[in-house]
Design an enzyme around this catalytic site. Structure first.
Site, short mmCIF file in Angstrom:
data_model
loop_
_atom_site.label_atom_id
_atom_site.label_comp_id
_atom_site.label_asym_id
_atom_site.label_seq_id
_atom_site.Cartn_x
_atom_site.Cartn_y
_atom_site.Cartn_z
N ASP A 136 -10.14 -4.36 -5.51
CA ASP A 136 -9.51 -3.66 -4.40
C ASP A 136 -10.13 -2.26 -4.34
O ASP A 136 -9.92 -1.45 -5.23
CB ASP A 136 -7.99 -3.58 -4.62
CG ASP A 136 -7.26 -2.86 -3.49
OD1 ASP A 136 -7.92 -2.26 -2.61
OD2 ASP A 136 -6.02 -2.89 -3.49
N HIS A 158 -7.58 -5.43 -0.11
CA HIS A 158 -6.39 -4.61 -0.23
C HIS A 158 -5.18 -5.31 0.40
O HIS A 158 -4.09 -4.76 0.41
CB HIS A 158 -6.65 -3.27 0.48
CG HIS A 158 -5.60 -2.24 0.23
ND1 HIS A 158 -5.22 -1.83 -1.02
CD2 HIS A 158 -4.83 -1.52 1.11
CE1 HIS A 158 -4.28 -0.90 -0.92
NE2 HIS A 158 -4.02 -0.70 0.35
N SER A 188 0.83 -1.19 0.00
CA SER A 188 0.00 0.00 0.00
C SER A 188 0.88 1.26 0.00
O SER A 188 1.73 1.41 -0.87
CB SER A 188 -0.94 -0.06 1.21
OG SER A 188 -1.95 0.88 1.10
#
Lengths: 428, 268
Positions: free
Chosen positions: B217, B245, B95
């Protein structure tokens, strides 16, 4: 209760029927109309089953949801993020997650605060199969939390303001305090000076004062004193006293006249039911070759001490000098001495002599101070103030009043040849 | 306090293998990697850490001035790399850490030789010609919810960790640490994460780069994966058959094997 007989409620008319009615409450109806929301999702979040209660809360129809939406789609953006970054990972890891605060988005766009609990159902082989979730309406709880939050923010803000206020006050106090004492003692050629100041008040506004300043030519004026009381009121009086004595000394170097002027000013300023007074020693130093003539006067103040270069200690008696600011016809008593190389003149306030010492909390006293000074003499001003500061620190909480020390002296010939510094020392 | 303790650094795996550093994203800590770490450890030397402010890092070392910029997190990565004297390591960033990795690589290319980006997003906002997945209102709402939800945010997570009979390995040592972020720190990290625009930084990436994305996602949608792929010359994009995610949790085997294949291809 007829616990011993038959089934539940057996024997009591009417209860049989009631329990029968309960049994009619099918599992299906219990699921659909339960007082909480239910939903089941596949492991990828796709909603496979949802009850009527939750659909009603969300304003959605079964057709819109089942097979078409994922659990995350029911959430607000914040809820989605929380779900993705906290909820889903934890659920994966633990298989169960309870009481998590999330927000759902209803069909009308409004937000529904909920508490969510989820359990992963697994196959016999232990593979995760689906997620079962219960949803409780947390509107009331959220409102309560928001109240708490508001209260906390208000308290935080109030604390910040109070701290800023205190900071401002602190700065103002520091400015005022600086106006009560000289920032540093002036250099007097050939002389050494030292001072010490301790304030007992929490506001650091003291009732003791001292000063040393040039009068022009070879002359310098000094004073040291103690106003009645402590804290802000005492500080206001200190300020008036200091500037009156300074102005008076510049106008006329006679110490008795100066104390008389101060007496008049205090009587004029503090009248009626708020009498205010002080004690003070004021004087003038005048250079005469190797020596310095001291001409001073006292109003109600402890006698100055002279530590002679040969080790003797004298006190300059000003007995009969009266409190300043009490009587219009107050008498102030002059005294004179001459300082030779090695001599040190010590002025102090009664914070020193009236400190409580020992187990019986007895006053330290004038005699103890004189013997202490005799133990020191001969000693130059810095050494005297240093030793007395150590003594004061030793008093601990026995020192409960403001205390000021001012020492003025002529270094002995050996001091002068051995050491070059003649500057002033301020220990505070 | 040493860097290793400050960042709760843990080194496992095959000592002789290439070093793979696993950097967690917003909202969690190194436990995020617990399912892929054992697989990677078979072939590689694996370095795990918590950013200051997360997990079991030294919270007293946290400073808002430092951690309100992605650079602050990149400095954590670099300091860990320096402390272990890593050379040519693979930095796997989840991320927001994918973008932290870009900054760290630019600062110390000799230490970080290649990048793996797991569900990266250089910018979360929709703009003309760019779809980040979130509208400005979405981001406002998100930050506001972090602001207003902190009772739940902090209090809800801690008790969850306790008592977990099904998974004894998540025992006491995790109590109160896993994902239980200090709400004040979480707010700063969220702002940094969701308001940073790292799109320009991507263009200067020269390191061999693997991009992993999920089929579904909501935080980093497929368009964003495609954007990152096109912005980094020579990068490799792998779409995992996973949702959410966090593929390192939802599809750990696929995630670990994609990383392993990439690292093995790097040669040497």
């Amino acid at each position: 209760m007829n616990a011993g007989k038959g089934g539940p409620g057996g024997g009591v008319p009417g209860t049989d029927a009631a329990f029968s009615a309960l049994l009619e409450d099918s599992a299906e109806d219990l699921y659909e109309s339960a007082p909480c929301g239910y939903l089941s999702t596949l492991m990828d979040g796709t909603i496979a089953k949802i009850n009527a209660t939750l659909l009603g809360w969300l304003g959605l129809s079964r057709d819109q949801v089942v097979g078409r939406m994922r659990f995350g789609d029911l959430l607000t953006v914040g809820g989605k993020l929380y779900h993705e970054t906290h909820f889903a990972p934890l659920l994966r890891m633990q298989g169960h997650l309870g009481g998590i605060a999330l927000e759902m988005r209803t069909a009308t766009g409004s937000r529904l605060p909920v508490l969510v609990t989820s359990t992963v159902k697994k196959t016999d082989g232990g593979e995760p199969l689906l997620i079962r979730t219960t949803v409780f309406d947390a509107t009331d709880r959220r409102a309560y939390e928001e109240e708490l939050l508001r209260a906390r923010r208000a308290a935080d803000e109030a604390r910040r303001q109070a701290e800023a206020e205190r900071e401002r006050l602190h700065e103002a106090l520091a400015v005022l305090q600086h106006s009560l004492l000289p920032a540093a003692l002036p250099d007097i050629p050939g002389m050494e000076t030292a001072c010490y100041y301790h304030t007992a008040s929490a506001s650091r506004l003291g009732g003791d004062f001292y000063d040393l300043f040039p009068l022009g030519g070879d002359r310098f004026a000094f004073f040291l004193g103690d106003v009645c009381g402590k804290g802000p009121q005492a500080a206001a009086l200190t300020s008036l006293t200091r500037y009156t004595l300074r102005a008076a000394a510049l106008h006329d170097p006679d110490p008795v006249a100066n104390l008389s002027i101060l007496n008049t000013v205090l009587l004029d300023r503090y009248t009626g039911d708020d009498p205010r007074y002080c004690t003070a020693v004021a004087g003038v130093l005048e250079r005469a070759g190797d020596a310095v003539h001291v001409h001073l006067a006292s109003g109600g103040h402890p006698p100055a001490l002279v530590l002679r270069g040969d080790g003797r200690v004298e006190h300059l008696s000003t007995r009969g000098g009266m409190l300043i600011g009490v009587l219009p016809s107050a008498q102030f008593v002059p005294a004179r001495t001459t300082l030779h190389p090695g001599d040190t003149l010590l002025l102090y306030t009664d914070g020193l002599t009236e400190a409580r010492t020992g187990d019986n909390r007895e006053l330290y006293g004038d005699e103890a101070l004189e013997s202490f000074a005799a133990g020191l003499a001969p000693a130059r001003p810095r050494r005297v103030v240093e030793a007395l500061t150590g003594l004061l620190h030793g008093f601990g909480d026995g020192l409960d009043d403001d205390t000021a020390l001012l020492a003025l002296g002529l270094p002995s010939r050996t001091d002068r040849t051995g050491r070059t510094d003649t500057g002033s020392t301020t220990s505070a | 306090m040493s860097i290793l303790r400050r960042n709760n650094v843990r080194v496992t795996g095959r000592a002789a293998g290439r070093t793979v550093v696993l950097a967690h994203g917003f909202g969690c800590d190194q436990n995020m990697w617990r399912l892929v770490e054992p697989v990677l450890a078979e072939n590689f030397r694996v370095v795990l850490f918590d950013y200051v402010g997360a997990g079991r890092s030294d919270l007293s070392a946290w400073r808002e001035e430092r951690y309100r910029e992605l650079d602050g997190y990149a400095r954590d990565v670099l300091e860990v790399c320096e402390e272990l004297d890593l050379r040519d390591a693979v930095l796997v960033g989840h991320s927001v850490s994918a973008m932290v990795g870009v900054l760290a690589r630019a600062a110390a290319p000799e230490r970080i030789g290649s990048l793996v980006m797991v569900c990266p997003s250089p910018y979360y906002l929709d703009e003309d010609g760019y779809r980040g997945g979130f509208s400005a209102e979405d981001i406002d709402e998100l930050l506001e919810s972090l602001e207003s939800n902190y009772l739940g945010w902090s209090a809800a997570m801690a008790p969850v960790i306790m008592g977990n009979p099904d998974r004894p390995e998540l025992g006491e040592e995790l109590t109160n640490s896993f994902c239980a972020t200090d709400p004040g720190i979480a707010r700063v990290f969220a702002r940094t994460t969701f308001l940073s625009d790292s799109r320009e930084d991507l263009r200067s990436v020269t390191a061999p780069t693997l991009i992993l994305e999920c089929e579904q996602d909501v935080i980093a949608p497929r368009e964003v994966g495609a954007y990152v792929h096109s912005a980094i010359p020579g990068s490799r994009l792998v779409t995992l058959a996973a949702t959410g995610h966090c593929p390192q949790l939802s599809a750990p085997e696929a995630t670990a094997s994609a990383i392993s294949a990439f690292v093995s291809d790097l040669g040497r």
